[in-house]
Design an enzyme around this catalytic site. Structure first.
Site, PDB file in Angstrom:
ATOM      1  N   CYS A  79       0.607  -1.305  -0.058  1.00 25.00           N
ATOM      2  CA  CYS A  79      -0.076   0.192   0.074  1.00 25.00           C
ATOM      3  C   CYS A  79       0.874   1.126   0.152  1.00 25.00           C
ATOM      4  O   CYS A  79       1.849   1.262   0.454  1.00 25.00           O
ATOM      5  CB  CYS A  79      -0.898   0.100   1.411  1.00 25.00           C
ATOM      6  SG  CYS A  79      -2.145  -1.311   1.374  1.00 25.00           S
ATOM      7  N   ARG A  82       4.945   0.308  -6.402  1.00 28.25           N
ATOM      8  CA  ARG A  82       4.914  -0.414  -5.133  1.00 28.25           C
ATOM      9  C   ARG A  82       4.113  -1.704  -5.257  1.00 28.25           C
ATOM     10  O   ARG A  82       4.283  -2.668  -4.241  1.00 28.25           O
ATOM     11  CB  ARG A  82       4.312   0.348  -3.949  1.00 28.25           C
ATOM     12  CG  ARG A  82       5.241   1.388  -3.639  1.00 28.25           C
ATOM     13  CD  ARG A  82       4.617   2.446  -2.487  1.00 28.25           C
ATOM     14  NE  ARG A  82       4.407   1.911  -1.222  1.00 28.25           N
ATOM     15  CZ  ARG A  82       5.359   1.700  -0.273  1.00 28.25           C
ATOM     16  NH1 ARG A  82       6.670   2.526  -0.506  1.00 28.25           N
ATOM     17  NH2 ARG A  82       5.224   1.368   0.836  1.00 28.25           N
ATOM     18  N   TRP A 128      -2.864  -2.899  -1.590  1.00 29.72           N
ATOM     19  CA  TRP A 128      -2.427  -4.073  -1.793  1.00 29.72           C
ATOM     20  C   TRP A 128      -2.965  -4.995  -0.817  1.00 29.72           C
ATOM     21  O   TRP A 128      -2.750  -5.042   0.289  1.00 29.72           O
ATOM     22  CB  TRP A 128      -0.595  -4.053  -1.912  1.00 29.72           C
ATOM     23  CG  TRP A 128      -0.210  -5.513  -2.369  1.00 29.72           C
ATOM     24  CD1 TRP A 128       0.324  -5.814  -3.561  1.00 29.72           C
ATOM     25  CD2 TRP A 128       0.226  -6.400  -1.378  1.00 29.72           C
ATOM     26  NE1 TRP A 128       0.567  -6.882  -3.513  1.00 29.72           N
ATOM     27  CE2 TRP A 128       0.719  -7.556  -2.347  1.00 29.72           C
ATOM     28  CE3 TRP A 128       0.093  -6.764   0.251  1.00 29.72           C
ATOM     29  CZ2 TRP A 128       1.155  -8.711  -1.938  1.00 29.72           C
ATOM     30  CZ3 TRP A 128       0.611  -7.980   0.369  1.00 29.72           C
ATOM     31  CH2 TRP A 128       1.044  -9.086  -0.381  1.00 29.72           C
ATOM     32  N   ASN A 164      -1.243   1.767   5.712  1.00 31.55           N
ATOM     33  CA  ASN A 164      -0.302   0.963   5.214  1.00 31.55           C
ATOM     34  C   ASN A 164      -0.174  -0.132   6.363  1.00 31.55           C
ATOM     35  O   ASN A 164       0.432   0.775   7.297  1.00 31.55           O
ATOM     36  CB  ASN A 164       0.861   1.405   4.449  1.00 31.55           C
ATOM     37  CG  ASN A 164       1.778   0.430   4.044  1.00 31.55           C
ATOM     38  OD1 ASN A 164       1.544  -0.579   3.822  1.00 31.55           O
ATOM     39  ND2 ASN A 164       2.970   0.820   3.985  1.00 31.55           N
ATOM     40  N   GLY A 165      -0.098  -1.340   6.198  1.00 31.14           N
ATOM     41  CA  GLY A 165       0.174  -2.164   7.293  1.00 31.14           C
ATOM     42  C   GLY A 165      -0.864  -3.185   7.635  1.00 31.14           C
ATOM     43  O   GLY A 165      -1.653  -3.468   6.991  1.00 31.14           O
ATOM     44  N   GLU A 220      17.801 -17.323  -8.538  1.00 31.04           N
ATOM     45  CA  GLU A 220      17.569 -16.098  -9.023  1.00 31.04           C
ATOM     46  C   GLU A 220      16.759 -16.139 -10.320  1.00 31.04           C
ATOM     47  O   GLU A 220      15.801 -15.530 -10.590  1.00 31.04           O
ATOM     48  CB  GLU A 220      18.684 -15.091  -8.862  1.00 31.04           C
ATOM     49  CG  GLU A 220      18.454 -13.802  -9.330  1.00 31.04           C
ATOM     50  CD  GLU A 220      17.371 -13.075  -8.634  1.00 31.04           C
ATOM     51  OE1 GLU A 220      16.871 -13.573  -7.552  1.00 31.04           O
ATOM     52  OE2 GLU A 220      16.844 -11.980  -9.312  1.00 31.04           O
ATOM     53  N   LYS A 249      13.118 -15.041 -11.054  1.00 27.35           N
ATOM     54  CA  LYS A 249      12.681 -14.046 -11.864  1.00 27.35           C
ATOM     55  C   LYS A 249      11.778 -14.613 -12.862  1.00 27.35           C
ATOM     56  O   LYS A 249      10.854 -13.966 -13.286  1.00 27.35           O
ATOM     57  CB  LYS A 249      14.047 -13.608 -12.879  1.00 27.35           C
ATOM     58  CG  LYS A 249      15.078 -12.672 -12.235  1.00 27.35           C
ATOM     59  CD  LYS A 249      14.493 -11.180 -12.097  1.00 27.35           C
ATOM     60  CE  LYS A 249      13.905 -11.150 -10.535  1.00 27.35           C
ATOM     61  NZ  LYS A 249      14.515 -10.828  -9.488  1.00 27.35           N
ATOM     62  N   GLU A 256       8.094 -14.736 -11.295  1.00 28.63           N
ATOM     63  CA  GLU A 256       7.453 -13.461 -11.134  1.00 28.63           C
ATOM     64  C   GLU A 256       7.127 -12.695 -12.194  1.00 28.63           C
ATOM     65  O   GLU A 256       5.988 -11.944 -12.276  1.00 28.63           O
ATOM     66  CB  GLU A 256       8.060 -12.631 -10.137  1.00 28.63           C
ATOM     67  CG  GLU A 256       9.374 -12.252 -10.257  1.00 28.63           C
ATOM     68  CD  GLU A 256      10.105 -11.237  -9.329  1.00 28.63           C
ATOM     69  OE1 GLU A 256       9.265 -10.885  -8.170  1.00 28.63           O
ATOM     70  OE2 GLU A 256      11.342 -11.111  -8.994  1.00 28.63           O
ATOM     71  N   HIS A 307      18.661 -36.092  -6.532  1.00 31.62           N
ATOM     72  CA  HIS A 307      18.478 -36.567  -5.151  1.00 31.62           C
ATOM     73  C   HIS A 307      16.789 -36.153  -5.315  1.00 31.62           C
ATOM     74  O   HIS A 307      16.469 -36.293  -4.175  1.00 31.62           O
ATOM     75  CB  HIS A 307      18.977 -35.776  -4.114  1.00 31.62           C
ATOM     76  CG  HIS A 307      20.653 -36.134  -3.903  1.00 31.62           C
ATOM     77  ND1 HIS A 307      20.856 -37.285  -3.591  1.00 31.62           N
ATOM     78  CD2 HIS A 307      21.681 -35.438  -4.280  1.00 31.62           C
ATOM     79  CE1 HIS A 307      22.332 -37.382  -3.405  1.00 31.62           C
ATOM     80  NE2 HIS A 307      22.936 -36.070  -4.024  1.00 31.62           N
ATOM     81  N   LYS A 366       6.384  -4.065  -4.589  1.00 33.92           N
ATOM     82  CA  LYS A 366       8.036  -3.653  -4.810  1.00 33.92           C
ATOM     83  C   LYS A 366       8.694  -3.677  -3.494  1.00 33.92           C
ATOM     84  O   LYS A 366       9.267  -4.266  -3.069  1.00 33.92           O
ATOM     85  CB  LYS A 366       8.250  -2.403  -5.416  1.00 33.92           C
ATOM     86  CG  LYS A 366       9.833  -1.950  -5.601  1.00 33.92           C
ATOM     87  CD  LYS A 366      10.389  -2.869  -6.761  1.00 33.92           C
ATOM     88  CE  LYS A 366      11.827  -2.672  -6.573  1.00 33.92           C
ATOM     89  NZ  LYS A 366      12.397  -3.651  -7.332  1.00 33.92           N
TER      90      LYS A 366
HETATM   91  O1  M6R Z   1      13.633  -4.530  -0.804  1.00 34.58           O
HETATM   92  P1  M6R Z   1      14.261  -5.859  -0.473  1.00 34.58           P
HETATM   93  O2  M6R Z   1      15.638  -6.179  -1.174  1.00 34.58           O
HETATM   94  O3  M6R Z   1      14.230  -6.024   0.957  1.00 34.58           O
HETATM   95  O4  M6R Z   1      13.262  -6.704  -0.985  1.00 34.58           O
HETATM   96  C1  M6R Z   1      13.398  -8.067  -0.951  1.00 34.58           C
HETATM   97  C2  M6R Z   1      12.217  -8.901  -1.801  1.00 34.58           C
HETATM   98  O5  M6R Z   1      11.061  -8.536  -1.643  1.00 34.58           O
HETATM   99  C3  M6R Z   1      12.643  -8.714  -3.267  1.00 34.58           C
HETATM  100  O6  M6R Z   1      13.709  -9.193  -3.644  1.00 34.58           O
HETATM  101  C4  M6R Z   1      11.578  -9.638  -4.393  1.00 34.58           C
HETATM  102  O7  M6R Z   1      11.949 -10.965  -3.830  1.00 34.58           O
HETATM  103  C5  M6R Z   1      11.770  -9.044  -5.590  1.00 34.58           C
HETATM  104  N1  M6R Z   1      10.277  -9.049  -6.045  1.00 34.58           N
HETATM  105  C6  M6R Z   1      12.464  -9.985  -6.376  1.00 34.58           C
HETATM  106  O8  M6R Z   1      12.424  -9.818  -7.595  1.00 34.58           O
END
Ligand code: M6R
Length: 589
Positions: free
Chosen positions: A2, A27, A74, A100-101, A466, A470, A473, A489, A584
């Site tokens: 949010c 965000r 959100w 927000n929260g 990673e 990627k 998401e 395994h 974000k």
């Molecule tokens: O702002 P931060 O680096 O603490 O965020 C951590 C994760 O939320 C962030 O890396 C998230 O996994 C991304 N969407 C990955 O692309």
């Protein structure tokens, strides 16, 4: 997560709030709304969807008033519906709030309020704030006391802002564990979840800290503690750089940020020598070092562990921020926590840092957003310095984090040669980016794919994780990253004819063993995409990367994986900048 925003000043609030709300879009959100106040009435409009769509079909900019609040939601509690969108009104419509929260004790509070004849219009935890304020406002006689009485009832995390029909000259707010700042302009002032929302109007900000209440009017601001006792807070000049958020000629922020990496990797190396020395000393003296992070930053931490072991000969623990509590009892004043976070606002990492602090541990932060909550709670910080990252998927921040971790570990080992090599990486990155057509052709083949695997050993294992994150998401294709050695395994059972597997296999000590894994995969019909500086007939598709010193391969090999996920998203008509359900900065636990 949010985004909250408020404006009070001399110009019509609604058009400005709509424009600034768009700066909070990155965000991540599912609904939005605004409320303004004028002539003893609060005007409100909100809906599900994107800010532009809502603004046009609800004619948001026509709401009258010189003060107002706005929100991107959100969803956490309550579905994605127009009723659950913010703002929320008190029963009598005298007070509007955005939040927000998460209010943890909202069920109990709602029951109490309903017993006192309050009627609720939404299924959110946030709405209780409007009703509590309504109860407290008349008795309190002023906004700060009303907010103070309200926060005494709450448990959970929150930043909220309230608009009062009876006093359109002020906007009040409170913060506990969710970001909130004041922007101080000329005859106008703002509240926002992040500086980027108001930075093109003012670069003077006051950071509202935990357990503080704040009030703005056109002339200034006031901050108190939760008991209403005034606090002296000084404005800070925040970097103008955060306003540089144009997409330029790129189709998406994500694409732009992937392409920026030839410069941002170098910028991670621009560090004050004294700060690097101070952090190195801190780590060298620590009895125990813990690297903590979430999501992509966690993958950077995994690589940081390898760099610190190889170069600095330090064995460190790596923990997901959300799992850190299990290590609590081992923390003391001889422990150092390295908290890695792009945003510096991730609730899980802030909580973990809080735990560490209580135990007396020192905290070093590696951050991008220098004006974040994490930067203000740590003992020492280093900036990854990659500029604002708008795409929800972390791209350039990841390569900057691992570059800085490599740099830090090599400095600790007094291995200066490495810096020159790191600087030469820029050209190699350009070289990879120039191959984006090859990567796009590979991504095109993923159209009918439902599962995808990424494998690598040693320094390539965190990159496999990673690459899979990627892909998930951005393209919504199920993907899994694993150590090549682990295939046999269990996961090998899932490999059948044409199962796509991306093999991270540059020519280093892991090369032959990973090639053996590739052979095992091929024997079961897998379609293997090799990412390497050395071609092999075993690969069905090949993405060439340049040769670099072995420890630097991760920094460049992740870039084609980012492109792969980006193009796979485009092939599937997904919006790479705003993946569904994601935010974000994850500011709730
Ligand atoms: O702002 P931060 O680096 O603490 O965020 C951590 C994760 O939320 C962030 O890396 C998230 O996994 C991304 N969407 C990955 O692309």
């Amino acid at each position: 997560m949010c985004g909250i925003l408020a404006y009070i000043g001399r110009e019509p609030a609604a058009p400005l709030l709509v424009r600034l709300l768009k700066k909070l879009e990155y965000r991540g959100y599912d609904s939005a709304g605004i409320a303004t106040v004028i002539d003893s009435a609060i005007h409100m409009a909100k809906d599900v969807g994107r800010v532009d769509e809502i603004a046009s079909h609800l004619d948001l900019t026509s709401l009258r008033g010189f003060g107002g609040i706005a929100h991107t939601r959100w969803a956490t509690h309550g579905g994605v519906t127009p009723e659950n969108a913010h703002p929320h009104l008190s029963c009598d419509g005298r007070i509007a709030i955005v939040h927000n929260g998460i209010i943890d004790n909202y069920k109990k509070l709602r029951e109490e309020l309903e017993n006192r004849n309050h009627s609720f219009r939404s299924g959110t935890d946030s709405e209780i704030l409007a009703h509590l304020l309504e109860d407290n406002y008349d008795r309190a006689g002023n906004e700060i006391t009303a907010v103070s009485k309200t926060v005494q009832k709450l448990s959970g995390s929150y930043a909220f802002v309230a608009l009062f029909r009876q006093n359109p000259d002020v906007i009040a707010a409170a913060r506990k564990d969710s970001p909130l700042m004041i922007g101080l302009g000329d005859g106008e002032n703002f509240f926002a979840s992040d500086v980027g929302a108001f930075i093109d109007r003012t670069d003077r900000a006051v950071f509202v800290d935990n357990r503080e209440i704040a009030l703005i009017n056109t002339q200034g601001f006031k901050v108190t503690d939760f008991n209403g006792v005034s606090l002296r807070k000084l404005p800070t000049d925040v970097a103008r750089e955060v306003s540089d958020v144009s997409r330029e000629d790129f189709a998406h922020f994500t694409e732009k940020e992937i392409h920026e990496q030839s410069q941002t990797i170098n910028r991670a190396l621009i560090q004050t020598p004294e700060k690097i020395l101070a952090v190195s000393k801190e780590l060298a003296q620590a009895e125990r070092i813990y690297l903590i992070a979430s999501g992509t930053s966690y993958h950077a931490a995994l690589l940081g562990k390898i760099y610190l072991a190889k170069f600095a000969r330090r064995v460190v623990e790596v923990s997901l921020s959300s799992e850190f509590r299990d290590l609590e009892e081992f923390l003391d004043d001889h422990s150092v926590i390295v908290a890695i976070s792009q945003s510096g606002e991730t609730a899980d990492i802030l909580e973990a840092v809080g735990i560490a602090r209580q135990r007396g541990a020192r905290v070093v932060a590696l951050i991008n957003a220098e004006e974040s909550s994490l930067s203000r709670t740590c003992d020492l910080s280093l900036s990854i310095n990659c500029g604002p990252e708008i795409g929800v998927a972390a791209t350039k921040s990841f390569t900057s984090q691992i570059t800085l971790l490599n740099f830090l570990a090599s400095q600790m080992a007094q291995k200066r040669r490495n810096q020159v090599e790191l600087e030469a990486l820029s050209k190699k990155v350009d070289n990879i980016l120039a191959q984006d057509k090859v990567v796009r052709r590979v991504a095109h083949k993923f159209n009918a794919v439902s599962d995808l695997y990424f494998i690598g050993r040693g320094v390539h294992y965190p990159i496999a994780l990673e690459g899979a994150l990627k892909m998930k998401e951005l393209s919504y294709i199920h993907a899994e990253g694993l150590s090549a050695g682990e295939l046999k395994h269990g996961t090998l059972a899932l490999v059948t004819e044409n199962t796509p597997v991306v093999a991270l296999n540059p020519e280093d000590a892991t090369y032959e063993e990973t090639l053996n894994s590739v052979s095992e995969l091929k024997a079961r019909g897998a379609r293997v995409i090799g990412v390497s500086n050395r071609v092999s007939t075993l690969y069905d598709d090949f993405i060439q990367i340049p040769s670099v010193p072995n420890d630097l391969f991760p920094i460049i090999e992740v870039i084609p994986l980012q492109l792969l996920a980006y193009y796979a998203a485009l092939e599937r008509q997904a919006d790479p900048d705003y993946p569904r359900n994601l935010a974000k900065s994850v500011t709730v636990k």
